[in-house]
Structure formats: C-alpha cells, structure tokens
Design a protein around this motif. Structure first.
Motif, PDB file in Angstrom:
ATOM      1  N   PHE A   1     -10.829   0.195   2.357  1.00 24.49           N
ATOM      2  CA  PHE A   1      -9.836   0.237   3.284  1.00 24.49           C
ATOM      3  C   PHE A   1      -9.244  -1.603   3.020  1.00 24.49           C
ATOM      4  CE2 PHE A   1     -11.448   2.121   6.752  1.00 24.49           C
ATOM      5  CZ  PHE A   1     -10.795   3.441   6.699  1.00 24.49           C
ATOM      6  N   ASN A   2     -10.057  -2.125   2.167  1.00 24.48           N
ATOM      7  CA  ASN A   2      -9.869  -4.055   1.858  1.00 24.48           C
ATOM      8  C   ASN A   2      -9.200  -3.683   0.427  1.00 24.48           C
ATOM      9  OD1 ASN A   2     -10.306  -6.456   2.498  1.00 24.48           O
ATOM     10  ND2 ASN A   2     -11.851  -7.253   1.189  1.00 24.48           N
ATOM     11  N   GLY A   3      -9.725  -2.787  -0.718  1.00 24.81           N
ATOM     12  CA  GLY A   3      -8.412  -2.323  -2.150  1.00 24.81           C
ATOM     13  C   GLY A   3      -7.334  -2.263  -1.931  1.00 24.81           C
ATOM     14  N   GLU A   4      -6.640  -1.535  -0.952  1.00 25.64           N
ATOM     15  CA  GLU A   4      -5.953  -0.323  -0.966  1.00 25.64           C
ATOM     16  C   GLU A   4      -5.394  -0.109   0.625  1.00 25.64           C
ATOM     17  OE1 GLU A   4      -4.888   1.285  -3.719  1.00 25.64           O
ATOM     18  OE2 GLU A   4      -6.885   1.240  -4.582  1.00 25.64           O
ATOM     19  N   PHE A   5      -5.673  -1.151   1.664  1.00 22.44           N
ATOM     20  CA  PHE A   5      -4.832  -0.559   3.051  1.00 22.44           C
ATOM     21  C   PHE A   5      -4.563  -2.089   3.405  1.00 22.44           C
ATOM     22  CE2 PHE A   5      -6.673   3.799   2.420  1.00 22.44           C
ATOM     23  CZ  PHE A   5      -5.705   4.392   2.312  1.00 22.44           C
ATOM     24  N   LEU A   6      -5.228  -2.638   3.348  1.00 19.10           N
ATOM     25  CA  LEU A   6      -5.418  -3.917   4.010  1.00 19.10           C
ATOM     26  C   LEU A   6      -4.701  -4.643   3.568  1.00 19.10           C
ATOM     27  CD1 LEU A   6      -8.668  -5.308   5.169  1.00 19.10           C
ATOM     28  CD2 LEU A   6      -7.135  -4.187   6.912  1.00 19.10           C
ATOM     29  N   THR A   7      -2.964  -5.587   4.449  1.00 20.56           N
ATOM     30  CA  THR A   7      -2.271  -6.792   4.481  1.00 20.56           C
ATOM     31  C   THR A   7      -2.660  -7.791   3.812  1.00 20.56           C
ATOM     32  OG1 THR A   7      -0.757  -5.733   6.111  1.00 20.56           O
ATOM     33  CG2 THR A   7      -0.208  -7.372   5.040  1.00 20.56           C
ATOM     34  N   HIS A   8      -3.781  -8.218   3.638  1.00 20.60           N
ATOM     35  CA  HIS A   8      -4.694  -9.354   3.479  1.00 20.60           C
ATOM     36  C   HIS A   8      -5.865  -9.045   3.003  1.00 20.60           C
ATOM     37  CE1 HIS A   8      -0.954 -11.198   3.299  1.00 20.60           C
ATOM     38  NE2 HIS A   8      -0.209 -10.976   4.746  1.00 20.60           N
ATOM     39  N   SER A   9      -7.319  -9.112   2.465  1.00 23.54           N
ATOM     40  CA  SER A   9      -7.600  -8.630   2.078  1.00 23.54           C
ATOM     41  C   SER A   9      -8.616  -9.911   3.524  1.00 23.54           C
ATOM     42  CB  SER A   9      -8.338  -8.805   1.236  1.00 23.54           C
ATOM     43  OG  SER A   9      -7.819  -9.861   0.312  1.00 23.54           O
ATOM     44  N   VAL A  10      -9.651  -9.104   3.587  1.00 18.39           N
ATOM     45  CA  VAL A  10     -10.739 -10.219   4.146  1.00 18.39           C
ATOM     46  C   VAL A  10     -12.163 -10.169   3.644  1.00 18.39           C
ATOM     47  CG1 VAL A  10     -12.642  -7.892   5.149  1.00 18.39           C
ATOM     48  CG2 VAL A  10     -11.983  -9.687   6.540  1.00 18.39           C
ATOM     49  N   GLU A  11     -12.686 -11.594   3.789  1.00 14.98           N
ATOM     50  CA  GLU A  11     -13.879 -11.495   3.265  1.00 14.98           C
ATOM     51  C   GLU A  11     -14.985 -10.713   3.634  1.00 14.98           C
ATOM     52  OE1 GLU A  11     -17.376 -15.367   2.588  1.00 14.98           O
ATOM     53  OE2 GLU A  11     -15.661 -15.676   4.171  1.00 14.98           O
ATOM     54  N   LEU A  12     -16.052 -10.433   2.879  1.00 15.28           N
ATOM     55  CA  LEU A  12     -16.058  -8.928   2.546  1.00 15.28           C
ATOM     56  C   LEU A  12     -17.451  -8.557   1.827  1.00 15.28           C
ATOM     57  CD1 LEU A  12     -16.748  -5.681   3.624  1.00 15.28           C
ATOM     58  CD2 LEU A  12     -15.057  -5.123   1.354  1.00 15.28           C
ATOM     59  N   ALA A  13     -18.491  -8.773   2.333  1.00 16.25           N
ATOM     60  CA  ALA A  13     -19.857  -8.071   1.841  1.00 16.25           C
ATOM     61  C   ALA A  13     -20.651  -7.250   1.989  1.00 16.25           C
ATOM     62  CB  ALA A  13     -20.766  -9.304   1.732  1.00 16.25           C
ATOM     63  N   THR A  14     -20.753  -5.746   1.488  1.00 13.23           N
ATOM     64  CA  THR A  14     -21.537  -4.727   2.040  1.00 13.23           C
ATOM     65  C   THR A  14     -22.989  -4.652   1.625  1.00 13.23           C
ATOM     66  OG1 THR A  14     -20.710  -3.725   0.126  1.00 13.23           O
ATOM     67  CG2 THR A  14     -19.094  -3.461   1.742  1.00 13.23           C
TER      68      THR A  14
END
Length: 416
Positions: free
Chosen positions: A219-232
């Motif tokens: 989602f973060n890499g392909e679909f969100l207009t602006h990426s969120v600060e993401l940790a998994t």
C-alpha cells in the motif's frame, strides 16, 4: 528512539530454517526447523517495546489481537509501564467484537482499561485523520488477524488508517500475524479501480496471498498518494506454505461469521454468494461452508462433484439459518468438504459453484444492486456467467491482470 533499532525490527524477515518438523512440534507452535513462531506483537514485547519509546501510542485492533495465552494486547500493554498507551481504535465489528457484519461499537471508554475507544468503521481520509488528531497519539499500531481475501474489510481499515495517519502526521506500526490461507500465491480477479468500495479499495487480487505487513508495504509503495512513516514488525518462524494450524496460535474469530480457520480457507470463494439470492450460510454453525436456497436439491452437489475440482467434495445438505437469508426456513444446498487443502483453490471453487447453481436452480439471481461486481472487482464474472461461460473460461478471463498483480506483489513479499 534509535533508528537502527527501528530498521532492525522493520526488516526482520522472520524466515525460519529447514522444513520437515513433526505434527506435534508444529501443533505446539514450532515452525520449520523447530523454531517457534513469534507474532509481530511477541517480538515487539520481547524487545521491550523499544520501537515505541517516548511515543504516545494508539492501537487499531479487535478481539484477534491476543497473545498465545489469549490475553488481549491492549490489556497487556496497558499494564506495562514501558508503553504509554493512550487510545484504542475499533474497526468493523468493534474493538471487543460485539457488532455483527456492517456494524461497529461507536465511541466509548473501555471498561477494562478506561482507555478511550474510537470508531474507525466507514471513516477514511480527513475525517479519520481528525479522529487520530483528537486522540492525542504520536504512533498508531495495527494488530488484527486477516483471513487473506480482498473483500475482508480489515485490510482496508489498514489502508484507510495508513492514509489518515499520513494526513495527521502520525507514525504507523504494523504487527504481523499469519495468513491462514497461506501466502503461496495470489488467486482470482483483480479489482478495477472504478469498482472501489470498502470491500476493495485498490487493485489487488481476490485472494492476495500476503500478510498484513506485506500489504502495508505494498500500500505504501504503490497506492498511497503520500507514503506514511511506516515500520513493520514481521513474524519469525512462519513460511509462505504454512496453514494456520502450523502456527500453534489460538484462533479467535476475526468476525462473528469466521468461527474457524476452515471458514477462512473457503471464504475467498464462497463469500461470492453474498452477491446472489442464495444463502452463504450466515446463521448456521458453518458459514461459507454451507450454501443453499429454497428449492435447491441434490442436483447441485451432483453437478459440482462432476467437475472434479481439486481438493474438495460437495455434500447434499439441508439447513435452517437462524438469521440472514431464509431465516427460520429449511433450505437445500451443499456443504463444502476440503479434503486436500494443498491443492484446493477457493476462488476457482467459488466460481464453479456459481456456474453450477445457475445451471441447476431455475430461480438463481444476482442481488439487484450487483453486489457481485463489488466482490469480484468488475462486471466480468457476472456477465460471463450470464452468457453461459464455463468455469475455465471465467477463470481464464482474469489471468493477464492476475499475472501483472503477482509481479507487483512479489516486490513486497517478506517471507520464503
């Protein structure tokens, strides 16, 4: 917070060693090579919650957010001085799981912890961002058990919350759990953008074959207009071919009509019956495994068995749903019996059951709102079945789009 620590947890792929462990070891929650499976939360807790150091934390979760001794993670974190837990965010069915399909619990204070519980269901964009802002949290943690189907709404709660967290300037952490269908491959039609709803926001396949941390990265890499600060925080001890019983984790129903991992195994195909005038088994003890309607007889099971679908047989069945379609009426239909889950394809099976139901039952009809198009992601399945296409023709109709999604998906897979 030390950034190297964040990167270490976010990148920890969780790939275990060699296969070939005994059934007893696997039932005890020991993965391939004898390594125990550890969920994202278990790893976070074992690391002393250092990923959350100095942060005011909110958690998006539901009854599935439990430890292996079935304590809820909200209760665990609330009792731990190392976590500054400030809020809980409930999805469809609610944080404590009291609401049926299409419902939620609203805004309330949790009696067990006193924490404010905010309702995220059917909220997205700026309205959901405003909820996150009002909660006063810095970091939002997501921990919900998914079942692997595009139309199961928790992955779109994930998507909406990621988008809203970005708008609100919040950090987002996703804790992983197993995909009970396994993560071997993606199956089924791919959503067309013009059919986007809460049962499918973006262009992924009907059975995506991913875990929630992998989906978050996609989602973060392909679909969100602006990426969120993401940790998994991935699992350790899980491999792509593992079914849920290999995990040793307790099964908590993610929603009221998902009582067992067996339900999850068939759901990506038989949920399509929500788009018809047949019962999908809601109101029975085997939802999505029992399908039927008034006037259906043994001819349907016979027609389905003639197709010799891999891994499954169909039994003539009669049942009386206690709620939903045909409430209180005895109806006829089929029960799915998956006897080889390694070869079973839930989406192909769902299509085969639609094709045969239309052929043997004169009263077969799609829901008047064409809900089937929302579930399958386009008009293609409905129009091909109406035109008399075979199972192979319907399945063949989505292969090009599926191949493209599989290639995109491969860039975000974490586990072997």
């Amino acid at each position: 917070m030390n950034m190297s620590r964040r990167v270490l947890l976010a990148a920890g792929a969780g790939v275990a060693g060699a296969a070939g462990v005994s059934g007893t070891a696997r039932a005890a929650g020991r993965g391939h090579g004898g390594r125990p499976l550890r969920t994202g939360f278990e790893r976070l807790e074992a690391d002393g919650y250092r990923l959350l150091d100095g942060e005011k934390v909110g958690v998006v979760t539901n009854p599935t957010g439990v430890t292996r001794d079935v304590r809820h993670i909200v209760d665990v974190m609330h009792d731990d001085d190392r976590v500054d837990l400030k809020a809980v965010f409930g999805p469809e069915h609610g944080f404590r799981g009291t609401a049926q399909a299409g419902g939620s619990e609203g805004r309330y204070d949790d009696p067990a912890t006193g924490l404010p519980v905010y309702d995220t269901y059917l909220k997205s964009g700026q309205p959901l961002a405003d909820v996150f802002t009002a909660s006063g949290v810095d970091t939002i943690v997501f921990d919900i058990q998914d079942v692997g189907a595009r139309f199961y709404t928790y992955i779109w709660t994930l998507y909406d919350c990621m988008e809203a967290a970005q708008l609100a300037g919040k950090r987002f952490v996703v804790l992983d759990r197993p995909n009970p269908m396994t993560g071997r491959n993606a199956y089924g039609p791919v959503l067309h953008k013009e059919f986007a709803t809460f049962v499918g926001r973006r262009e992924i396949s009907q059975a995506h074959g991913m875990t929630v941390t992998e989906l978050a990265r996609l989602f973060n890499g392909e679909f969100l207009t602006h990426s969120v600060e993401l940790a998994t925080v991935p699992m350790t001890g899980w491999r792509r071919g593992d079914f849920y019983d290999a995990s040793g984790l307790p099964w908590v129903p993610p929603s009221p009509n998902m009582p067992t991992p067996d339900t999850a195994l068939v759901y990506a195909g038989t949920c399509l019956f929500e788009g018809t005038n047949l019962s999908e088994g809601r109101g029975t003890t085997r939802p999505f495994e029992l399908l039927g309607a008034e006037g259906v007889d043994r001819a349907w099971a016979a027609a389905a068995n003639e197709l010799a679908l891999p891994g499954v047989h169909f039994r003539e069945a009669y049942f009386a749903p206690t709620f939903s379609k045909f409430q209180g009426k005895t109806i006829g239909g089929v029960q799915l019996h998956v006897d080889d889950r390694e070869s079973f394809d839930p989406v192909r099976t769902g299509i085969a059951l639609l094709v045969t139901a239309k052929r043997v039952w004169k009263d077969f009809a799609w829901r008047s709102d064409n809900w089937i198009d929302k579930l399958t992601g386009s008009t293609q399945v409905r129009t091909m079945i109406d035109a008399g296409a075979s199972v192979e023709e319907v399945v063949g109709g989505w292969q090009r789009e599926l191949a493209a999604f599989r290639a995109q998906r491969a860039r975000y897979l974490t586990y072997k």
